[in-house]
Write an enzyme that holds these catalytic residues in place. Structure first.
Site, PDB file in Angstrom:
ATOM      1  N   CYS A  99      -0.677   4.096   2.149  1.00 50.98           N
ATOM      2  CA  CYS A  99      -0.224   4.083   3.644  1.00 50.98           C
ATOM      3  C   CYS A  99       0.965   4.554   3.756  1.00 50.98           C
ATOM      4  O   CYS A  99       1.234   4.970   4.823  1.00 50.98           O
ATOM      5  CB  CYS A  99      -0.609   2.445   4.074  1.00 50.98           C
ATOM      6  SG  CYS A  99      -2.217   1.771   3.303  1.00 50.98           S
ATOM      7  N   ASP A 100       2.018   3.646   2.999  1.00 44.03           N
ATOM      8  CA  ASP A 100       3.256   3.906   3.471  1.00 44.03           C
ATOM      9  C   ASP A 100       4.134   4.741   2.916  1.00 44.03           C
ATOM     10  O   ASP A 100       5.516   4.776   3.087  1.00 44.03           O
ATOM     11  CB  ASP A 100       3.940   2.347   3.476  1.00 44.03           C
ATOM     12  CG  ASP A 100       3.136   1.529   4.419  1.00 44.03           C
ATOM     13  OD1 ASP A 100       2.799   1.973   5.409  1.00 44.03           O
ATOM     14  OD2 ASP A 100       2.934   0.247   3.966  1.00 44.03           O
ATOM     15  N   CYS A 137       0.896  -1.419   0.194  1.00 41.38           N
ATOM     16  CA  CYS A 137       0.071  -0.011  -0.063  1.00 41.38           C
ATOM     17  C   CYS A 137       0.823   1.322  -0.080  1.00 41.38           C
ATOM     18  O   CYS A 137       1.113   1.654   1.001  1.00 41.38           O
ATOM     19  CB  CYS A 137      -0.882  -0.081   1.335  1.00 41.38           C
ATOM     20  SG  CYS A 137      -2.037   1.274   1.394  1.00 41.38           S
TER      21      CYS A 137
END
Ligand code: NAP
Length: 309
Positions: free
Chosen positions: A135-136, A132
């Site tokens: 997200c990261d 992801c």
């Protein structure tokens, strides 16, 4: 009977089904064990969902869908569905808390990222291996990362990562991208993205974080090492079909076969969204499936009401 209609999964397809079913006056329940919104919440930029000129992120879009659904009053339950029995007139749904009976069921359980299955991947997941970028990605500011895959997800997320990172190596097992033309054209112009063709990762190396990848070139048969700080894996998706086991018909990859009314092989059982065998997996097709499934289920309940008396 607890509900007219149960929906398993609150991604785009499930939320759309919930809007249509509850607005149609059906007593509706939605089961979601994870995050409401599903897979698309991890997408940073959606620019092809009709009706929105501005670029939306997936979280905002599905948050709006949830609020829209709430206006019509479906019940949302944070429970894990463990088992379903689908062949009777009533569908029986066993969750981690209790058992429910419903007249019709819509399966909208979606799909999850496929793993590469190479040494080091599991060990370093969350410590440099990610599925992801949304997200990261921000954790890799100024660093060098690899993206694995050649589909829309890999290419779009590689471009998203270039906002933060110094360099992205896009590693693909063939010498041609699967991603659609508009996306391909854009990535080829992006100077931060370097392509490594005909190559697959053999191992993710590192002790407490990702340090490098061992790569294998399928054409030259050569093995090499590439130093990277992170690896983002986008090698496709696998359907969340476990709880339905052998009760339905599937394609060879495990996606559920339905007719054009999203009807599975069983009476009163419908499927919608990424779990369904189809050619285009997008929010727009997921919400369309959800609407059709809810409409078909409503019609089926009306025609079969006598069976539930
Ligand atoms: P995908 O289209 O199935 O692409 C998976 C990619 O990973 C392919 O390039 C495949 O290579 C490669 N791959 C598969 N297994 C591999 C392995 N073991 N080792 C190395 N590479 C491997 O998956 P996706 O990109 O996640 O997309 C899923 C669906 O969502 C698609 O229908 C896509 O169009 C859609 N999507 C749409 C958008 C958008 O429109 N904005 C964004 C994201 C996703 P090959 O090419 O050689 O098969």
């Amino acid at each position: 009977m607890n509900y007219d209609i149960a929906i398993i999964g609150a991604g785009s397809a499930g939320l759309s089904a919930a809007i249509y079913a509850a607005r149609g006056g059906l007593n509706t329940v939605v089961f979601e064990n994870g995050l409401v919104g599903g897979q698309i919440t991890q997408t940073m930029e959606i620019e092809n969902y009709p009706g929105f000129e501005e670029v939306l992120d997936g979280f905002t879009l599905t948050d709006r869908m949830k609020k829209q659904a709430d206006r019509f009053g479906p019940e949302f339950k944070t429970e894990e569905v463990k088992n379903v029995t689908l062949d009777g007139a009533c569908k029986v749904i066993e969750t981690n808390k209790t058992t429910y009976r419903t007249k019709a069921l819509i399966i909208a359980t979606g799909a999850n990222p496929r793993k590469l299955g190479v040494p080091g991947e599991m060990k370093l997941t969350g410590r440099g291996v990610s599925y992801c970028a949304t997200c990261d990605g921000a954790l890799y500011r100024g660093k060098t990362v690899a993206v694995i895959g050649g589909g829309d997800s890999a290419v779009e997320e590689a471009m998203f990562l270039t906002r933060f990172v110094k360099k992205v190596y896009l590693i693909h097992r063939r010498d041609e991208l699967r991603a659609v033309k508009i996306v391909r054209d854009r990535v080829f112009k992006n100077e931060k993205v370097e392509f490594i063709w005909d190559t697959v990762p053999q191992e993710v190396n590192g002790e407490n974080g990702v340090e490098s990848l061992t790569l294998f070139n399928k054409k030259t048969k050569e093995t090499s090492k590439l130093d990277v700080d992170g690896v983002f894996i986008y090698v496709g998706i696998i359907p969340n079909n476990k709880i339905f086991e052998n009760q339905l018909n599937y394609d060879d990859q495990g996606f559920i076969l339905t007719d054009e009314n999203m009807h599975t092989k069983l009476h009163g059982v419908y499927a919608a969204g990424d779990i369904v065998h189809k050619t285009l997996r997008q929010v727009v097709t997921a919400v369309s499936d959800g609407a059709i499934a809810a409409f078909s289920a409503e019609k089926w309940i009306q025609e079969n009401e006598h069976k539930f008396e």
